[in-house]
Design an enzyme around this catalytic site. Structure first.
Site, short mmCIF file in Angstrom:
data_model
loop_
_atom_site.label_atom_id
_atom_site.label_comp_id
_atom_site.label_asym_id
_atom_site.label_seq_id
_atom_site.Cartn_x
_atom_site.Cartn_y
_atom_site.Cartn_z
N LYS A 121 50.41 59.95 28.79
CA LYS A 121 51.82 59.73 28.61
C LYS A 121 52.11 58.32 29.46
CE LYS A 121 55.12 61.65 31.29
NZ LYS A 121 56.29 60.94 31.87
N ASN A 122 51.83 58.47 30.70
CA ASN A 122 52.39 57.18 31.22
C ASN A 122 51.61 55.74 30.98
OD1 ASN A 122 54.46 58.80 32.38
ND2 ASN A 122 53.35 59.05 34.32
N ARG B 238 62.97 58.33 30.88
CA ARG B 238 63.03 57.17 32.05
C ARG B 238 62.44 55.96 31.57
NH1 ARG B 238 66.21 56.31 36.36
NH2 ARG B 238 64.99 54.84 37.58
N CYS C 17 68.76 61.88 36.30
CA CYS C 17 67.20 62.27 36.69
C CYS C 17 66.99 63.41 37.54
CB CYS C 17 66.35 61.17 36.91
SG CYS C 17 66.78 60.45 38.53
N ARG D 43 66.45 57.20 41.59
CA ARG D 43 65.35 56.18 41.01
C ARG D 43 66.14 54.94 40.64
NH1 ARG D 43 62.17 59.93 36.84
NH2 ARG D 43 60.83 58.38 37.18
N PRO D 44 66.14 54.37 41.74
CA PRO D 44 66.81 52.80 41.57
C PRO D 44 65.98 51.97 40.64
CG PRO D 44 65.97 53.02 43.53
CD PRO D 44 65.85 54.52 43.17
N ASP E 58 66.19 48.40 41.41
CA ASP E 58 66.35 47.13 42.07
C ASP E 58 64.97 46.29 42.07
OD1 ASP E 58 65.52 49.49 43.78
OD2 ASP E 58 65.42 47.94 45.26
N GLN E 59 63.94 46.94 42.17
CA GLN E 59 62.62 46.15 42.01
C GLN E 59 62.30 45.58 40.76
OE1 GLN E 59 60.80 45.50 45.14
NE2 GLN E 59 63.00 46.37 45.47
N ASP F 159 52.72 63.52 40.65
CA ASP F 159 52.81 64.33 39.38
C ASP F 159 51.92 65.69 39.29
OD1 ASP F 159 54.64 62.41 38.91
OD2 ASP F 159 53.40 61.15 37.51
N ILE G 92 56.80 60.77 47.58
CA ILE G 92 57.47 59.69 46.57
C ILE G 92 58.98 59.92 45.96
CG2 ILE G 92 56.91 58.68 44.20
CD1 ILE G 92 54.64 58.27 46.33
N ARG H 212 57.84 67.00 26.62
CA ARG H 212 57.99 65.47 26.87
C ARG H 212 56.62 65.02 27.27
NH1 ARG H 212 60.41 64.47 31.33
NH2 ARG H 212 59.63 62.48 30.84
N1 EPU Z 1 61.52 52.57 43.44
C1 EPU Z 1 62.52 51.74 44.02
N2 EPU Z 1 63.06 50.73 43.39
C2 EPU Z 1 62.78 50.43 41.98
C3 EPU Z 1 61.58 51.46 41.42
C4 EPU Z 1 61.10 52.44 42.23
O1 EPU Z 1 62.82 51.94 45.29
O2 EPU Z 1 63.10 49.59 41.41
C5 EPU Z 1 61.21 53.70 44.27
C6 EPU Z 1 61.51 55.16 43.87
O3 EPU Z 1 62.77 55.59 44.27
C7 EPU Z 1 60.33 55.90 44.33
C8 EPU Z 1 59.16 54.92 44.43
O4 EPU Z 1 59.72 53.61 44.47
O5 EPU Z 1 60.51 56.46 45.35
C9 EPU Z 1 57.97 54.96 43.42
O6 EPU Z 1 58.70 54.94 42.02
P1 EPU Z 1 57.97 54.47 40.69
O7 EPU Z 1 58.69 53.16 40.14
O8 EPU Z 1 56.35 54.12 40.90
O9 EPU Z 1 58.16 55.29 39.85
P2 EPU Z 1 58.47 55.34 38.22
O10 EPU Z 1 57.72 54.23 37.64
O11 EPU Z 1 59.87 55.53 37.78
C10 EPU Z 1 56.33 56.62 37.33
C11 EPU Z 1 55.96 57.83 36.72
C12 EPU Z 1 56.48 59.17 37.14
C13 EPU Z 1 55.53 59.11 38.42
C14 EPU Z 1 55.92 57.69 39.18
C15 EPU Z 1 55.05 57.82 40.61
C16 EPU Z 1 56.36 56.78 34.05
C17 EPU Z 1 57.09 56.82 33.04
N3 EPU Z 1 56.76 57.60 35.13
O12 EPU Z 1 57.76 56.42 37.64
O13 EPU Z 1 55.79 60.03 36.36
O14 EPU Z 1 55.97 60.02 39.08
O15 EPU Z 1 55.52 56.76 38.47
O16 EPU Z 1 53.63 57.88 40.35
O17 EPU Z 1 55.41 56.14 34.36
C18 EPU Z 1 56.01 62.09 35.35
O18 EPU Z 1 55.03 61.77 34.83
O19 EPU Z 1 56.13 63.50 35.72
C19 EPU Z 1 56.75 61.45 36.25
C20 EPU Z 1 57.63 61.66 36.79
#
Ligand code: EPU
Length: 434
Positions: free
Chosen positions: A22-23, A93, A117, A122-123, A125-126, A305, A327, A397
């Protein structure tokens, strides 16, 4: 609204084939936008997040053809809109990958902020930090993210946190930028490497994906390609735990054992037997399950996950286990549901204490997010009596034909339809976005 009804207590045995990740798929499908020619994507999982990605591509004007056998041919050259509206973006997302892909190709993007969410804050900003480093300006208003750049130029991007989404978005925006982009403190998940491999197959110049420094030299043209999505690490891990929870014996096919190392090591500590082959693993249990501690961490650490699934297994083990979630701040929401099934779990902030009782009892429960839903399925398979799981749209999903695959392994699980009032209000609250 559909729900699962599981009559627990049956050992899982036989063979199961894992679907595409999926991801990885939800990033690779938008990445096709960057190509100047049509692409064919194979091993795409049949899940609702993929359906949404395909719908968004079509709404933007891409020509999408389903060729059968989990394969799509996508022609992005017919795209004439750079906007992903709220109605579609809020459902998933991962719609934020359209930001990076559209910006990288058209130097502009307008995408709704990903919706409500259930995992906590889930910011993005990065993501925005990466886009601005490459020369884009952004504007956030009325729930929309607008990106615009006269030109994109390579730059150094240092992430303050390790983030999968922002790492992928930076790669998408940088592959066609002028000059060299260096992404530091990059995430290393298998789907990062898969996206890099796909972009490289189209002619992008990327080195270092899978390490914490990724270097990208921008190219002017990306050509079409045929690419197969990697197997889903988390689906495989979920089946491994389900087999262990039912003390079963299953050959799990179409996996990359290296991607499963952190899960394999934990399961072995719990007393699960695992035998690895080239692209399959056998999982079986012939002794007691014992306690262990788990801390989630970015790859190659134990994946968040898989946290709810392994917690469920530990309720069936002997002794006290400690789970630390590093996380997502709201990833223990499934605990209340497991308690209804007899689990003894105490949560304090990011730590959960599990007193293994060796058994669970069936109960009516509700999936509050995708992986919580997977955990409840595992609980239901192992429990005595009947478990009814509501809100299974969360599960659909991200898991491709979960109940069909489980039934083929001997589980007594069926999907039934019930009147739609509750699920409608959940959808109105944006609860499906993960
Ligand atoms: N974060 C920030 N700022 C940002 C982005 C992230 O502070 O701009 C923080 C988040 O708040 C969190 C950490 O960084 O604490 C990690 O977030 P990440 O960006 O890695 O998560 P994501 O890309 O939103 C993906 C997967 C999630 C999985 C996470 C961690 C997808 C679509 N989603 O989310 O998958 O938990 O990486 O591995 O790839 C799932 O499949 O059930 C799922 C939630």
């Amino acid at each position: 609204m559909d729900k699962f009804i599981i009559k627990g207590g049956r050992r899982l045995t036989g063979e199961v084939v894992i679907s595409g990740a999926k991801n990885a798929a939800v990033a690779i499908l938008p990445a096709v936008i960057l190509s100047d020619e049509p692409c064919t994507i194979e091993n795409v999982p049949s899940i609702s997040d993929v359906n949404i990605s395909i719908r968004i591509l079509k709404e933007m004007g891409a020509t999408v053809e389903y060729l059968g056998n989990n394969t799509y041919r996508i022609d992005p050259t017919t795209i004439d809109k750079c906007c992903v509206p709220y109605e579609t973006a809020r459902k998933m997302r991962a719609s934020y990958y359209f930001l990076g892909a559209l910006l990288g190709k058209f130097k502009k993007a307008r995408v709704s902020m990903p919706g409500g969410c259930p995992l906590g804050d889930r910011p993005i900003d990065q993501h925005l930090k990466a886009f601005t480093a490459l020369g884009a300006e952004y504007n956030l208003s009325q729930g929309m993210v607008d990106l615009k750049a006269d030109k994109l130029e390579g730059n150094q991007i240092f992430f303050d946190v390790v983030t999968v989404g922002a790492t992928m978005n930076a790669m998408l925006a940088a592959v066609r930028a002028e000059g060299l982009t260096v992404i530091e403190n990059a995430a290393k998940e298998p789907h990062i490497v898969d996206l890099a491999n796909f972009l490289s197959a189209m002619g992008a110049n990327i080195i270092g994906a899978g390490t914490d420094v990724i270097k990208i030299k921008g190219v002017k043209y990306l050509h079409g390609t045929t690419y197969s999505v990697i197997p889903d690490q988390i689906e495989a891990g979920t089946f491994m735990v389900a087999v262990a929870a039912t003390k079963g014996d299953v050959l799990i096919k179409n996996v990359i054992p290296k991607h499963l190392e952190s899960i394999t090591k934990k399961l072995e500590k719990i007393g699960v037997n695992i035998q690895q082959f080239d692209d399959s693993i056998r999982v079986w249990v012939d002794g007691p399950l014992v306690k262990t501690n788990v801390k989630t961490a970015p790859h190659p650490g134990f994946p968040t996950d898989m946290q709810s699934q392994i917690a469920t297994l530990l309720t069936l083990a002997e002794g006290t286990s400690i789970i630390t979630e590093n996380i997502w701040e709201q990833r223990f929401r499934y605990v209340d549901e497991l308690r209804r099934m007899g689990a003894d779990i105490t949560v304090n902030g990011k730590v959960a204490l599990i007193e293994g009782k060796g058994k669970l009892m069936g109960a009516p429960v509700k999936a509050c997010d995708l992986r919580a839903g997977a955990a409840l399925i595992i609980a239901g398979l192992a429990a005595s009596g009947v478990t009814e799981i509501e809100d299974i749209f969360h599960i659909e999903r991200g898991y491709d034909c979960m109940e069909g695959k489980l039934r083929a392994l001997g589980a007594d699980i069926e999907k039934v339809s019930v009147p739609d009032t509750q699920s409608k209000s959940d959808k109105e609250n944006g609860r499906e976005a993960v």
